[in-house]
Motif scaffolding. Sequence first.
Motif, mmCIF file in Angstrom:
data_model
loop_
_atom_site.group_PDB
_atom_site.id
_atom_site.type_symbol
_atom_site.label_atom_id
_atom_site.label_comp_id
_atom_site.label_asym_id
_atom_site.label_seq_id
_atom_site.Cartn_x
_atom_site.Cartn_y
_atom_site.Cartn_z
ATOM 1 N N PHE A 19 -14.863 -0.415 -2.855
ATOM 2 C CA PHE A 19 -13.302 0.247 -3.245
ATOM 3 C C PHE A 19 -13.297 0.860 -4.507
ATOM 4 C CE2 PHE A 19 -9.333 -0.853 -4.961
ATOM 5 C CZ PHE A 19 -8.584 -0.163 -3.962
ATOM 6 N N LEU A 20 -13.751 0.075 -5.764
ATOM 7 C CA LEU A 20 -13.617 0.585 -6.986
ATOM 8 C C LEU A 20 -14.249 2.011 -7.208
ATOM 9 C CD1 LEU A 20 -13.993 -2.800 -8.941
ATOM 10 C CD2 LEU A 20 -11.627 -1.640 -8.472
ATOM 11 N N ARG A 21 -15.327 2.162 -6.554
ATOM 12 C CA ARG A 21 -16.158 3.319 -6.648
ATOM 13 C C ARG A 21 -15.446 4.591 -6.256
ATOM 14 N NH1 ARG A 21 -21.951 0.970 -5.960
ATOM 15 N NH2 ARG A 21 -22.509 0.585 -8.130
ATOM 16 N N LYS A 22 -14.331 4.560 -5.399
ATOM 17 C CA LYS A 22 -13.677 5.592 -4.879
ATOM 18 C C LYS A 22 -12.207 5.879 -5.602
ATOM 19 C CE LYS A 22 -14.773 4.089 -0.095
ATOM 20 N NZ LYS A 22 -14.118 3.725 1.165
ATOM 21 N N ALA A 45 -2.128 0.740 -10.643
ATOM 22 C CA ALA A 45 -1.356 1.534 -9.429
ATOM 23 C C ALA A 45 -2.501 1.937 -8.277
ATOM 24 C CB ALA A 45 -0.853 2.727 -9.986
ATOM 25 N N GLN A 46 -3.502 2.136 -8.700
ATOM 26 C CA GLN A 46 -4.719 2.432 -8.111
ATOM 27 C C GLN A 46 -5.285 1.030 -7.392
ATOM 28 O OE1 GLN A 46 -7.633 5.640 -9.118
ATOM 29 N NE2 GLN A 46 -6.672 5.383 -11.084
ATOM 30 N N LEU A 47 -4.977 -0.067 -7.883
ATOM 31 C CA LEU A 47 -5.550 -1.319 -7.442
ATOM 32 C C LEU A 47 -4.502 -2.057 -6.181
ATOM 33 C CD1 LEU A 47 -6.933 -2.860 -10.685
ATOM 34 C CD2 LEU A 47 -8.324 -1.745 -8.858
ATOM 35 N N ALA A 48 -3.560 -1.136 -5.925
ATOM 36 C CA ALA A 48 -2.770 -2.027 -4.894
ATOM 37 C C ALA A 48 -3.083 -2.336 -3.643
ATOM 38 C CB ALA A 48 -1.431 -0.851 -4.688
ATOM 39 N N GLY A 49 -4.238 -1.606 -3.170
ATOM 40 C CA GLY A 49 -4.732 -1.971 -1.991
ATOM 41 C C GLY A 49 -6.269 -2.549 -2.161
ATOM 42 N N ALA A 50 -6.838 -3.057 -3.196
ATOM 43 C CA ALA A 50 -7.766 -3.724 -3.405
ATOM 44 C C ALA A 50 -8.179 -4.868 -2.655
ATOM 45 C CB ALA A 50 -8.078 -3.911 -5.080
ATOM 46 N N PRO A 51 -9.227 -5.138 -2.134
ATOM 47 C CA PRO A 51 -9.578 -6.451 -1.372
ATOM 48 C C PRO A 51 -9.286 -7.604 -2.243
ATOM 49 C CG PRO A 51 -11.517 -5.047 -2.029
ATOM 50 C CD PRO A 51 -10.534 -4.153 -2.398
ATOM 51 N N LEU A 52 -8.862 -8.622 -1.554
ATOM 52 C CA LEU A 52 -8.458 -9.966 -2.400
ATOM 53 C C LEU A 52 -9.591 -10.985 -2.150
ATOM 54 C CD1 LEU A 52 -4.823 -10.283 -1.457
ATOM 55 C CD2 LEU A 52 -5.726 -9.110 -3.752
ATOM 56 N N ILE A 57 -21.177 -4.204 -13.918
ATOM 57 C CA ILE A 57 -21.164 -5.502 -14.730
ATOM 58 C C ILE A 57 -20.465 -6.587 -14.195
ATOM 59 C CG2 ILE A 57 -21.284 -6.254 -17.274
ATOM 60 C CD1 ILE A 57 -21.548 -3.495 -18.211
ATOM 61 N N ASN A 58 -19.182 -6.452 -14.062
ATOM 62 C CA ASN A 58 -18.192 -7.438 -13.677
ATOM 63 C C ASN A 58 -16.958 -6.600 -12.995
ATOM 64 O OD1 ASN A 58 -16.890 -9.445 -12.993
ATOM 65 N ND2 ASN A 58 -16.820 -10.571 -15.062
ATOM 66 N N PRO A 59 -17.171 -6.374 -11.560
ATOM 67 C CA PRO A 59 -16.226 -5.592 -11.098
ATOM 68 C C PRO A 59 -14.685 -6.519 -11.235
ATOM 69 C CG PRO A 59 -17.483 -6.494 -9.583
ATOM 70 C CD PRO A 59 -18.232 -6.694 -10.836
ATOM 71 N N LEU A 60 -14.794 -7.866 -11.137
ATOM 72 C CA LEU A 60 -13.310 -8.414 -11.240
ATOM 73 C C LEU A 60 -12.859 -8.072 -12.713
ATOM 74 C CD1 LEU A 60 -14.900 -10.191 -9.167
ATOM 75 C CD2 LEU A 60 -13.590 -12.266 -10.049
ATOM 76 N N ARG A 61 -13.445 -7.631 -13.540
ATOM 77 C CA ARG A 61 -12.816 -7.403 -14.865
ATOM 78 C C ARG A 61 -11.959 -6.273 -14.724
ATOM 79 N NH1 ARG A 61 -10.840 -8.554 -18.149
ATOM 80 N NH2 ARG A 61 -11.785 -7.471 -20.014
ATOM 81 N N VAL A 62 -12.081 -5.352 -13.920
ATOM 82 C CA VAL A 62 -11.606 -4.083 -13.448
ATOM 83 C C VAL A 62 -10.157 -4.585 -13.061
ATOM 84 C CG1 VAL A 62 -11.180 -2.120 -12.456
ATOM 85 C CG2 VAL A 62 -13.531 -2.736 -13.307
ATOM 86 N N LEU A 63 -10.143 -5.559 -12.167
ATOM 87 C CA LEU A 63 -8.909 -5.936 -11.436
ATOM 88 C C LEU A 63 -7.920 -6.566 -12.745
ATOM 89 C CD1 LEU A 63 -10.198 -8.008 -8.260
ATOM 90 C CD2 LEU A 63 -9.247 -5.794 -8.548
ATOM 91 N N ASP A 64 -8.513 -7.077 -13.825
ATOM 92 C CA ASP A 64 -7.822 -7.604 -14.845
ATOM 93 C C ASP A 64 -7.280 -6.411 -15.940
ATOM 94 O OD1 ASP A 64 -6.593 -9.914 -16.150
ATOM 95 O OD2 ASP A 64 -8.421 -9.737 -17.676
ATOM 96 N N ASP A 65 -7.752 -5.186 -15.605
ATOM 97 C CA ASP A 65 -7.206 -3.915 -16.423
ATOM 98 C C ASP A 65 -5.664 -3.955 -16.371
ATOM 99 O OD1 ASP A 65 -6.597 -1.412 -17.670
ATOM 100 O OD2 ASP A 65 -8.651 -1.027 -17.288
ATOM 101 N N GLY A 66 -4.945 -4.154 -17.450
ATOM 102 C CA GLY A 66 -3.586 -4.307 -17.766
ATOM 103 C C GLY A 66 -2.839 -2.680 -17.711
ATOM 104 N N ARG A 67 -3.540 -1.723 -17.691
ATOM 105 C CA ARG A 67 -3.125 -0.267 -17.835
ATOM 106 C C ARG A 67 -2.227 0.247 -16.485
ATOM 107 N NH1 ARG A 67 -8.086 2.950 -19.666
ATOM 108 N NH2 ARG A 67 -8.968 1.343 -18.198
ATOM 109 N N PRO A 68 -0.978 0.616 -16.542
ATOM 110 C CA PRO A 68 -0.238 0.814 -15.400
ATOM 111 C C PRO A 68 -0.939 2.054 -14.242
ATOM 112 C CG PRO A 68 1.210 0.907 -17.299
ATOM 113 C CD PRO A 68 -0.233 0.625 -17.803
ATOM 114 N N GLU A 69 -1.803 2.823 -15.268
ATOM 115 C CA GLU A 69 -2.557 3.965 -14.225
ATOM 116 C C GLU A 69 -3.327 3.102 -13.475
ATOM 117 O OE1 GLU A 69 -4.082 4.474 -18.368
ATOM 118 O OE2 GLU A 69 -2.343 3.745 -17.549
ATOM 119 N N VAL A 70 -4.079 2.389 -14.144
ATOM 120 C CA VAL A 70 -5.185 1.405 -13.294
ATOM 121 C C VAL A 70 -4.680 0.552 -12.432
ATOM 122 C CG1 VAL A 70 -7.324 -0.187 -13.415
ATOM 123 C CG2 VAL A 70 -6.603 1.694 -15.296
#
Length: 419
Positions: free
Chosen positions: A182-185, A213-220, A198-211
């Motif tokens: 999902f993230l690579r897209k 916004a793209q994570l709205a449909g991320a798998p849980l 390295i650790n894709p879960l860390r991307v989910l923890d990114d607090g920037r609004p622009e990031v």
Amino acid sequence: MSFQAPKGTFDWLPPRSERVLAVREALVAPVRQAGYGYVETPTFEDTELFKRGVGESTDVVTKEMYTFEDKGGRSLTLRPEGTASVVRAVLQHSLHNGRLPVKLWYSGSQYRYERAQRGRYRHFWQVGAEALGAEDPALDAELIVLAWRGYADLGLRDVTLLLNSLGDKECRPAYRAVLVEFLRKLDLDEATRARIDINPLRVLDDGRPEVQAQLAGAPLVVDHLCEACKAYHEEVRLLLSDSGVPFTDDPKLVRGLDYYTRTTFEFVHGGVGSQAAIGGGGRYDGLSEMLGGPPLPSVGWALGVDRTILAMEAEGLLDDESDARVQVYGVPLGSDARRRMFRLVEELRTAGIGTDMAFGGRGVKGAMKGADRSGARFALILGERDLAAQAVQVKDLTTAEQTEVPLAEVVEILKGKLQ
């Protein structure tokens, strides 16, 4: 030139600092009651301890650590968090070879080169609790309940507990593969894309609004838990409900450190600005092995003292703070009276009564101003005439009533009045 505290740090000063001490004590009182013992670790450790324990992909390691080389050429780092140091101490001193779980609590300074703002400082204080050596949902629930009690005992009412499970080594690889795909897209910057491997879960923890916004449909992760992790998480939830601790399921909660597995939780409060988290933690079953030790399933938390203070101020719990550090204030008039007052102050302190006295040879007017500023309830006025009569004038600073009391009886009389 006048020196100031470094950027991102601050000084605790009376009377607020006295409340800080009380907050620390209140937060750890429940864990001490539950049999947790105090541990104190060095303020600095081998840099590699935090690289391995916290995670090389985390912001803490890549951007925020205070690292330096000592005179022996060793790379050392001011501790950015407490758990890795506690696990290191347990392994070094073989505490894990004794009774399990090893239950420990700590209180101390942490250091991170943060972007300084309200609720986020470069030198901050945490209290923490860790239970090492047992994989049991009751232990996870116990620690969460103990933290909740600490906040409740301080009078906080607007704390929200967020709860999630991150799975374990059995089910997380499958979730990781789905998440990476999902993230690579997504349209992410180069540094964030590097984290995906390295650790894709860390991307989910990114607090920037622009990031985000793209994570709205991320798998849980909760949709990919194995049966064992589902059952474990459900038992934690059941135990919390049975204990009367309210929680909110947050399937996007991942926390900011790499060592978490299964139970993950965070305490948030709306009164501390953008940094809503005032504490949090979770299970870290693989951390001991990351540090070269044997398997040692563990769980713990850290609570921010400075953020807890901000939360209390937001709820109006510190509005009544005063500078009342003593109960009695001595006002000697003359050199002989000063000597006798000095002895009397020590007698009162020995009897458990908080006492101060006027210093610097101030006159009665200046000394009484000092008594008022001290917050004391009673002033003891001792002059040459009082010495001759072996008496002292006791003035109630709340009513202005003044009575003469024999010197031999004043300690017992004040003990009675202050009960």
